[in-house]
Design a protein around this motif. Structure first.
Motif, mmCIF file in Angstrom:
data_model
loop_
_atom_site.group_PDB
_atom_site.id
_atom_site.type_symbol
_atom_site.label_atom_id
_atom_site.label_comp_id
_atom_site.label_asym_id
_atom_site.label_seq_id
_atom_site.Cartn_x
_atom_site.Cartn_y
_atom_site.Cartn_z
ATOM 1 N N GLU A 186 4.414 19.101 13.190
ATOM 2 C CA GLU A 186 5.042 19.826 12.081
ATOM 3 C C GLU A 186 5.740 18.842 11.121
ATOM 4 O O GLU A 186 5.638 18.972 9.899
ATOM 5 N N GLN A 187 6.417 17.836 11.676
ATOM 6 C CA GLN A 187 7.074 16.848 10.809
ATOM 7 C C GLN A 187 6.033 16.007 10.068
ATOM 8 O O GLN A 187 6.208 15.684 8.893
ATOM 9 N N LEU A 188 4.933 15.671 10.752
ATOM 10 C CA LEU A 188 3.868 14.900 10.091
ATOM 11 C C LEU A 188 3.257 15.718 8.950
ATOM 12 O O LEU A 188 2.968 15.199 7.875
ATOM 13 N N ARG A 189 3.093 17.014 9.196
ATOM 14 C CA ARG A 189 2.543 17.897 8.160
ATOM 15 C C ARG A 189 3.478 17.958 6.950
ATOM 16 O O ARG A 189 3.047 17.838 5.809
ATOM 17 N N ARG A 190 4.785 18.107 7.232
ATOM 18 C CA ARG A 190 5.752 18.204 6.139
ATOM 19 C C ARG A 190 5.737 16.940 5.277
ATOM 20 O O ARG A 190 5.911 16.985 4.073
ATOM 21 N N ARG A 191 5.554 15.785 5.924
ATOM 22 C CA ARG A 191 5.524 14.508 5.188
ATOM 23 C C ARG A 191 4.362 14.442 4.206
ATOM 24 O O ARG A 191 4.395 13.710 3.224
ATOM 25 N N GLN A 192 3.310 15.192 4.498
ATOM 26 C CA GLN A 192 2.111 15.110 3.655
ATOM 27 C C GLN A 192 2.154 16.052 2.451
ATOM 28 O O GLN A 192 1.259 16.002 1.614
ATOM 29 N N ARG A 238 1.440 14.323 -4.986
ATOM 30 C CA ARG A 238 0.759 13.403 -4.075
ATOM 31 C C ARG A 238 -0.655 13.105 -4.577
ATOM 32 O O ARG A 238 -1.247 13.894 -5.308
ATOM 33 N N GLY A 239 -1.230 12.011 -4.083
ATOM 34 C CA GLY A 239 -2.571 11.608 -4.488
ATOM 35 C C GLY A 239 -3.634 12.197 -3.562
ATOM 36 O O GLY A 239 -3.339 13.020 -2.689
ATOM 37 N N LEU A 240 -4.862 11.730 -3.723
ATOM 38 C CA LEU A 240 -5.992 12.287 -2.979
ATOM 39 C C LEU A 240 -5.930 12.022 -1.482
ATOM 40 O O LEU A 240 -6.461 12.781 -0.680
ATOM 41 N N ARG A 241 -5.269 10.913 -1.093
ATOM 42 C CA ARG A 241 -5.245 10.530 0.320
ATOM 43 C C ARG A 241 -4.751 11.683 1.199
ATOM 44 O O ARG A 241 -5.242 11.918 2.285
ATOM 45 N N MET A 242 -3.758 12.396 0.679
ATOM 46 C CA MET A 242 -3.149 13.456 1.498
ATOM 47 C C MET A 242 -4.111 14.615 1.735
ATOM 48 O O MET A 242 -3.901 15.445 2.597
ATOM 49 N N LYS A 243 -5.180 14.676 0.901
ATOM 50 C CA LYS A 243 -6.179 15.731 1.129
ATOM 51 C C LYS A 243 -7.135 15.309 2.249
ATOM 52 O O LYS A 243 -7.762 16.143 2.895
ATOM 53 N N ILE A 244 -7.244 13.993 2.459
ATOM 54 C CA ILE A 244 -8.150 13.488 3.500
ATOM 55 C C ILE A 244 -7.481 13.571 4.867
ATOM 56 O O ILE A 244 -8.085 13.990 5.847
ATOM 57 N N GLU A 245 -6.201 13.166 4.908
ATOM 58 C CA GLU A 245 -5.506 13.103 6.196
ATOM 59 C C GLU A 245 -4.863 14.441 6.541
ATOM 60 O O GLU A 245 -4.221 15.055 5.690
ATOM 61 N N THR A 246 -5.044 14.872 7.766
ATOM 62 C CA THR A 246 -4.219 15.977 8.284
ATOM 63 C C THR A 246 -3.655 15.426 9.595
ATOM 64 O O THR A 246 -4.258 15.573 10.648
ATOM 65 N N ASP A 247 -2.529 14.762 9.471
ATOM 66 C CA ASP A 247 -1.992 13.970 10.579
ATOM 67 C C ASP A 247 -1.624 14.823 11.792
ATOM 68 O O ASP A 247 -0.978 15.863 11.663
ATOM 69 N N GLN A 248 -2.046 14.322 12.932
ATOM 70 C CA GLN A 248 -1.712 14.953 14.220
ATOM 71 C C GLN A 248 -1.413 13.823 15.190
ATOM 72 O O GLN A 248 -2.050 12.780 15.121
ATOM 73 N N VAL A 249 -0.499 14.061 16.093
ATOM 74 C CA VAL A 249 -0.142 13.011 17.048
ATOM 75 C C VAL A 249 -0.922 13.181 18.351
ATOM 76 O O VAL A 249 -1.241 14.306 18.747
ATOM 77 N N GLU A 250 -1.257 12.051 18.961
ATOM 78 C CA GLU A 250 -1.738 12.054 20.341
ATOM 79 C C GLU A 250 -0.743 11.239 21.146
ATOM 80 O O GLU A 250 -0.322 10.169 20.701
ATOM 81 N N VAL A 251 -0.359 11.744 22.294
ATOM 82 C CA VAL A 251 0.600 11.022 23.147
ATOM 83 C C VAL A 251 -0.146 10.569 24.385
ATOM 84 O O VAL A 251 -0.795 11.380 25.056
ATOM 85 N N THR A 252 -0.072 9.272 24.679
ATOM 86 C CA THR A 252 -0.868 8.759 25.808
ATOM 87 C C THR A 252 -0.015 8.163 26.924
ATOM 88 O O THR A 252 -0.552 7.652 27.900
ATOM 89 N N ASN A 303 2.715 3.894 6.470
ATOM 90 C CA ASN A 303 3.485 3.615 7.687
ATOM 91 C C ASN A 303 4.671 4.561 7.863
ATOM 92 O O ASN A 303 5.248 4.634 8.955
ATOM 93 N N THR A 304 5.021 5.295 6.802
ATOM 94 C CA THR A 304 6.125 6.244 6.983
ATOM 95 C C THR A 304 5.736 7.345 7.982
ATOM 96 O O THR A 304 6.603 8.014 8.529
ATOM 97 N N ALA A 305 4.419 7.487 8.230
ATOM 98 C CA ALA A 305 4.000 8.458 9.265
ATOM 99 C C ALA A 305 4.526 8.025 10.643
ATOM 100 O O ALA A 305 4.864 8.875 11.473
ATOM 101 N N THR A 306 4.621 6.714 10.872
ATOM 102 C CA THR A 306 5.155 6.261 12.175
ATOM 103 C C THR A 306 6.658 6.513 12.255
ATOM 104 O O THR A 306 7.182 6.864 13.307
ATOM 105 N N MET A 307 7.341 6.333 11.129
ATOM 106 C CA MET A 307 8.788 6.606 11.103
ATOM 107 C C MET A 307 9.036 8.084 11.414
ATOM 108 O O MET A 307 9.966 8.439 12.136
ATOM 109 N N VAL A 308 8.174 8.921 10.836
ATOM 110 C CA VAL A 308 8.328 10.366 11.031
ATOM 111 C C VAL A 308 7.992 10.750 12.470
ATOM 112 O O VAL A 308 8.705 11.557 13.085
#
Ligand SMILES: Cc1cc2nc3c(=O)[nH]c(=O)nc-3n(C[C@H](O)[C@H](O)[C@H](O)COP(=O)(O)O)c2cc1C
Length: 385
Positions: free
Chosen positions: A35-41, A46-60, A134-139
């Protein structure tokens, strides 16, 4: 000690974060990080990049059956755009013959200084890591931290108060209304009247091939008195928060409480009188923004954060081709026109990280149960003061 390291290039295969120092037994959710990654986008401008990425986390690592183990937590965010960059961003293959190097540094970006510092001919080697991707990692790290804070009743929000000189004036004071109004706003402002003018300002910049910056406010409520310390400069929470905010790409100023306005007023118009309501100490005003002596005073922490305009201009400024030393316009990378709404979400999560560090510094323990005991004991002690 709560800490993290991040890695990853903007158009590389993925972004990676390793969080260390999170206590065991905390119930965490992937959905809350996503949800936080989505809000960041989100956000107008915003530019076109945000239309390509739909960020989701994987925890390993570090989480089992939805609860933290106390071991390092590894978070991955895949760059979907990498499929378009496999040859240009290849880890092992030779560079393709037709590789176009970036040689015309953008004023305002890390391009020139980074290329000289790390001895790169291709500025892509700089911008891939300097990029706000890289702000996606901060988020992601902050989204984990805010789940810890939520467990202990600490909440964080942010709202945009200015874009390109257009200021929000009517901002609701009620917490829930503030959040819901911002969530509905394309520019994450709580002033519905200012929203249209902010959007018009972004459109104006876009038409001109230009960009705009702005200001957002971060509010943290629920901190007990006593996070941070006055005893040594590097333990002051105001300094830590300011440093963390200034570490976000494009952030150029941070105010706490009244900030620069305090410098223009008499002391009697700045400082917050102390009252006791029979059960606890209160402040009728919050000019200090919740911090005195680098220590939380129980009032909400209020930070105002200034973001400069995006440095990639579609009408580029003058630059120099580093390969030939000839004057040429700066390079143009696919870019945002305004990212202040997104930056406000980054700011929230970065603040969450710093507050979580301060919280675990004060209430240390290897498990959530141990920390709960400490928090309860401290609350009893404070109630008697
Ligand atoms: C959420 C966010 C999105 C950003 N998007 C862009 C962008 O699309 N293009 C760009 O040139 N800069 C963008 N920036 C700003 C640059 O990353 C930043 O200006 C650059 O890394 C240089 O760092 P500095 O401004 O902190 O000195 C963005 C910043 C943030 C916080």
């Amino acid at each position: 000690m709560l800490r993290y390291l991040s890695a990853g290039e903007s158009h590389g295969p993925e972004l990676t974060v390793i969080v260390e120092g999170m206590p065991s037994g905390l119930a965490v959710s992937k959905a809350a990080i996503d949800e936080q990654l989505r809000r960041r986008q989100q956000g107008y401008g915003r530019g076109l990049r945000m239309k390509i990425e739909t960020d989701q986390v994987e925890v390993t690592s570090g989480v089992r059956f939805g609860k933290t183990l106390g071991s390092p937590i590894t978070l991955h965010v895949v760059n979907k755009d990498f499929v378009h960059w496999t040859d240009r961003m290849a880890v092992w293959d030779e560079a393709p013959d037709n590789l176009k190097q970036v040689t015309r540094p953008r004023p305002g970006h890390a391009d020139l200084a980074g290329a000289i510092k790390y001895d790169h001919e291709d500025i892509r080697n700089v911008l891939e890591r300097a990029s706000a991707r890289n702000t996606a990692t901060m988020v992601a790290a902050g989204a984990l931290a805010r789940q810890l804070l939520r467990h202990f009743g600490i909440d964080i929000t942010a709202h945009v108060v200015e874009i390109g000189g257009v200021q929000a004036k009517q901002v609701p004071t009620d917490w829930d209304t503030l959040i819901s109004t911002c969530d509905e706003s394309q520019v994450r402002t709580a002033d519905k009247a200012a929203e249209a003018a902010m959007i018009a300002r972004i459109d104006e910049a876009k038409e001109k091939g230009d960009t705009v910056g702005g200001v957002f406010e971060v509010i943290i409520r629920g901190c007990p008195i006593g996070l941070g310390s006055y005893v040594h400069p590097d333990r002051k929470l105001d300094g830590q928060l300011a440093a963390a905010m200034m570490s976000i790409q494009a952030i150029k100023g941070v105010e706490i409480g009244l900030g620069f306005e305090a410098a223009r007023r008499f002391g009697s118009e700045v400082h917050d009188a102390i009252v006791h309501d029979g059960s606890r100490y209160l402040r009728p005003t919050n000019g200090a923004g919740g911090l005195e002596g680098g220590v939380t005073n129980g009032e909400p922490i209020v930070l105002r954060v200034a973001m400069k305009p995006i440095s990639t201009l579609y009408q580029p400024l003058a630059s120099v081709n580093m390969a030939t030393k000839q004057a040429e316009p700066a390079t143009v990378e696919r870019s945002d026109y305004c990212a202040v709404p997104a930056a406000s979400v980054v700011g929230e999560n970065v603040a969450a990280w710093v507050i979580a560090q301060a919280f675990l510094d004060k209430f240390s323990g290897d498990s959530i149960a141990q920390i709960e005991e400490q928090v309860a004991a401290y609350a009893r002690r404070v109630a008697g003061r």
